[in-house]
Motif scaffolding. Structure first.
Motif: not given
Length: 867
Positions: A95-119
């Protein structure tokens, strides 16, 4: 072609193929990552549900546009520029790897992930961790950490036996691991019970013994108590008893065995005391209700929110584009980052208002408001503390706070008005009054410190004035030339001989001791006796005692020419000159060289007088007309020349030094020097002062002699005259003596006084607070910062006399090159006068002697008889 016709063509042809419309919203593309490895056997089921829901959403929700969906089974995808949003269902790491890639393209990221994961950052993404009911504590604490609400470097975790080992392990992990938002932290664990049966035995005894085992040095520690509701009161009681709660510590109680029946924890306010930092997070989950949750529920809910936001954005852009030309629209249309922000805000609003997934699970945040409440006038009969509701937490949107979790840590006293008490005592407290006697302005060193404390600890203050022997100065005359910008002028300060910090009005001590006021805004001397009734902050100043004496006078320079050598040196030198003449005479006389060569003469060095004058002339580097011919006599003369070279060089060097640096009287610089001159000099000091109190109890021999030999302090005029005459010494604060020296200089324009070099009997001056106040450590922290920044020293310097010509002489003798004047050369003229006088005297003696000899010779001559 109009925008409406173009829009219809795009819909008919297909949004994915229509690229001529200038807005990306008409051909938005969404990437959906369904991690097959993460979901395992549920992958196909979730993919089919998503596809079915998307067909429904395109038909029923996205009515004004279209969207192209690309689905991926693996998270290792390449984020393309044409993507408008990204939905990911994968592990926390991916999730965090995808976020860093999406951030470079200014994408809206909707993440559904596992527990104990930093938002993910809330300004760029929506994160929904999937949490089982009853397992929310680790994720909740992690959300607080990533939001910097628990930005603690070290935490003490207190837990009971109702928390499972797995849950405890997860709590430890989320509190210690390092994320992109917070750094790693350390923890200490303390279990209250080792087994379940222990809970029912001696609860109070177990809790007390466990808390008593905590280190006494935890004055700034942070505690998280993950315990049952029934234990909170017990822990709070013993934590206060064992002094584990104060203005420096922070206590967070996490209570999981509650539910929606518990509306508030206000019943616990009776256990919160003044100055405590205590917060509660307790489970408020709805019971006996039907709740939806799980991955599928959150997928449908988030996609619904996204489609609604996208539809609104398309409509808004079409309305804007229809009102301008195509060129103007290209210039003003929203950027990709602006669209992302718009969609994110729409989604958050929808989830907040209409979201239903896991809405049964809810935690409440409450905190104690305690600082300064005991000094407030309450309209109702309430306890000191108040319990405030500051926020909630849900798995879908995390923590939502309307106030600080620990308000006093970040906001201090929250602008409360604290009562203070003070009195006029310049330069420490300066009260400016108007014509009617009302105080209209507060100044001085103490109130500068109070103002900084009020700013840093976020409070205002009201001052109660206690009258003293030293009333406020009504005049507002300012001695600006001396750097004073307060109500008391420089002359007010130096004439105020009663200024003291050793004694304050009794009313101030009573108000502070009874906690009627929060603090005494006055400087007070720190003593052990005073600590019995009030408490002191760290010293704001340390005033050293010195004494003032008459400035040492420059010694007479009439005999400056003999100063390079001491008396014994001159005696030895004179004896040498007198003795070397006869020695040279006898060597010269006994040498056979002259008889052998037949050159002995009666003149020259043949007489003792001539030999003595020759040695004297050689000493003055003048030489002589006759030199010895014999080698034996030459050796004597050569050795004498070497001696003369050393003596002359040493004399000239020392004479230059004495000409450059005038010699003063031996100064009195220490108490020992003062005692040694007790037969000619008296001394005194202020009565009822800190210095006198120290002398009375001191066992030091010097202090005992000073105490026994002290005289009664004379009146100011007589004391100034006695000191100036060199018959008296006055002992007081260095700063007050500097005022005295400055005043004398202003009156006489001469530097008559000097300070001794020795500083003794340091007097610590501090602010006063009530005994056992919880805010002492915080106040001391702020005072320490003021010292480190040099502000207090700067404020003290503002009240010191400005530098003048006397200031340079306070520390050392003038070291600049000295211009030779008549005082320096008067000794030379004295020598010349004495030489002339002796020469005239010798001439008279010579005449008398010659006449007497001549008369005697005439008597011996036979005169012819004439008849």
């Amino acid at each position: 072609m109009s925008w409406s016709i173009l829009f219809c063509l795009c819909v008919i042809v297909g949004v994915g193929e229509c690229q001529i419309f200038p807005s990306l919203m008409t051909n938005a593309t969404m990437a959906i990552v369904i991690d097959k490895e993460y979901l395992g056997d549920d992958y196909d089921n979730f993919r089919n549900k998503i596809e079915e829901f998307l067909e429904y959403a395109k038909r029923e929700i996205l009515r004004h546009g279209g969207i192209y969906i690309q689905m991926f089974a693996w998270p290792a995808i390449s984020i393309k520029r044409e993507f408008s949003a990204l939905l990911s269902i994968t592990s926390c790491k991916e999730t965090w790897r995808l976020y860093r890639a999406a951030k470079r393209e200014n994408l809206l990221h909707i993440a559904i992930s596992e527990h104990d994961c930093a938002r993910l950052p809330q300004n760029m993404a929506i994160t929904i961790p999937i949490i089982e009911t009853g397992q929310e504590t680790p994720q909740l604490l992690l959300d607080l950490r990533t939001n910097r609400l628990l930005n603690w470097k070290h935490t003490v975790i207190i837990y009971d036996n109702f928390i499972t080992d797995d849950l405890l392990t997860r709590v430890i992990k989320v509190l210690t691991k390092r994320t992109s938002q917070v750094s790693s932290a350390g923890i200490s664990l303390m279990s209250l019970f080792t087994n379940a049966s222990a809970f029912y035995d001696d609860i109070n005894g177990v809790v007390r013994s466990k808390l008593a085992g905590l280190s006494e040095n935890m004055q700034e520690s942070h505690f998280i108590a993950i315990v049952a509701y029934e234990l909170v009161e017990i822990i709070m009681t013993f934590a206060k008893e064992l002094k584990l709660t104060n203005a420096q510590t922070q206590w967070l109680y996490v209570i999981s065995n509650t539910n929606s029946k518990v509306k508030t924890l206000k019943r616990l306010k009776q256990f919160i005391m003044e100055g405590d930092n205590v917060a509660f997070i307790y489970n408020n989950t709805l019971i006996n209700g039907t709740c939806n949750g799980g991955v599928a529920c959150h997928i449908e809910e988030t996609l619904t929110g996204f489609m609604k936001g996208l539809d609104d954005a398309i409509v808004q852009e079409f309305e804007m584009a229809s009102q301008v030309s195509e060129e103007e629209w290209e210039a003003i249309r929203p950027t990709k980052s602006e669209r992302t922000k718009y969609l994110l805000d729409k989604m958050k609003k929808y989830l907040m208002q209409s979201g239903s997934c896991d809405n049964c699970t809810k935690w409440k945040f409450e905190t104690g408001e305690t600082w300064g409440r005991e000094y407030q006038v309450m309209e109702t009969d309430e306890s000191v503390a108040q319990i405030l509701s500051v926020g909630t937490w849900r798995p879908s949107d995390g923590a939502t706070l309307v106030d600080e979790l620990f308000p006093h840590v970040t906001q201090g006293f929250r602008r409360k008005t604290l009562p203070l008490v003070s009195f006029h005592n310049p330069p420490w407290q300066i009260l400016k009054t108007n014509a009617s006697g009302d105080v209209v302005e507060f100044g001085g060193i103490v109130f500068k410190i109070i103002n900084e404390l009020a700013k840093n600890l976020n409070f205002t203050y009201a001052v109660e004035i206690i009258k003293s022997h030293n009333p406020p100065n009504v005049s507002a005359t300012i001695a600006s030339s001396y750097g004073l910008n307060e109500t008391s002028s420089f002359m007010d300060l130096i004439n105020n001989s009663e200024t003291t910090t050793f004694r304050v009005p009794q009313g101030i001590l009573e108000l502070v001791h009874n906690k009627t006021v929060a603090m005494g805004a006055c400087a007070y001397t720190v003593t052990e006796d005073n600590k019995k009734i009030i408490n002191f902050t760290d010293p704001i100043s340390i005033q050293a005692y010195k004494f003032v004496v008459a400035r040492p006078k420059v010694l007479s320079r009439a005999l400056l020419f003999i100063s390079p050598f001491r008396g014994d040196t001159w005696i030895c030198l004179s004896t040498t000159i007198i003795s070397m003449g006869p020695i040279l005479f006898y060597i010269h006389k006994l040498s056979p060289v002259y008889e052998y060569k037949g050159i002995r003469s009666k003149g020259g060095l043949a007489t003792v007088q001539n030999c003595i004058w020759y040695m004297y002339g050689a000493l003055l580097q003048q030489g002589g007309m006759h030199l010895p011919y014999a080698d034996s006599a030459r050796i004597i003369v050569g050795a004498w020349w070497l001696v003369v070279l050393v003596i002359g060089t040493t004399y000239c060097g020392n004479l230059v030094a004495y000409l450059t640096f005038p010699k003063n009287e031996a100064p009195i610089t220490t108490l020992e020097d003062l005692i040694k001159r007790s037969d000619t000099i008296s001394w005194s000091y202020s009565k009822n002062s800190f210095f006198e109190a120290q002398l009375k109890v001191s066992n030091d021999e010097t202090y005992m002699k000073i105490y026994k030999g002290a005289k009664e302090k004379p009146n100011k005029r007589n004391m100034i005259a006695e000191i100036k005459a060199g018959r008296h010494v006055y002992i007081d604060w260095k700063i007050k003596l500097q005022y005295m020296i400055k005043q004398q200089f202003l009156e006489s324009d001469t530097c008559d006084f000097a300070l001794g070099s020795e500083e003794f009997s340091d007097e610590q001056i501090a602010l006063i607070v009530a005994p056992h106040t919880p805010y002492l450590s915080r106040i001391n922290q702020e005072i320490k910062k003021l010292h480190q920044m040099g502000l207090i020293q700067k404020w003290l310097q503002d009240y010191l006399p400005k530098k003048d010509k006397c200031w340079m002489k306070k520390r050392s003798i003038e070291v600049n090159n000295h211009t030779v004047n008549l005082d320096d050369m008067q000794g030379s003229f004295f020598v010349l006068f004495i030489g002339c006088f002796l020469s005239a005297l010798v001439v008279g003696i010579e005449k008398c002697w010659c006449k007497k000899v001549k008369d005697k010779r005439q008597k011996k001559v036979v005169q012819p008889f004439i008849s």
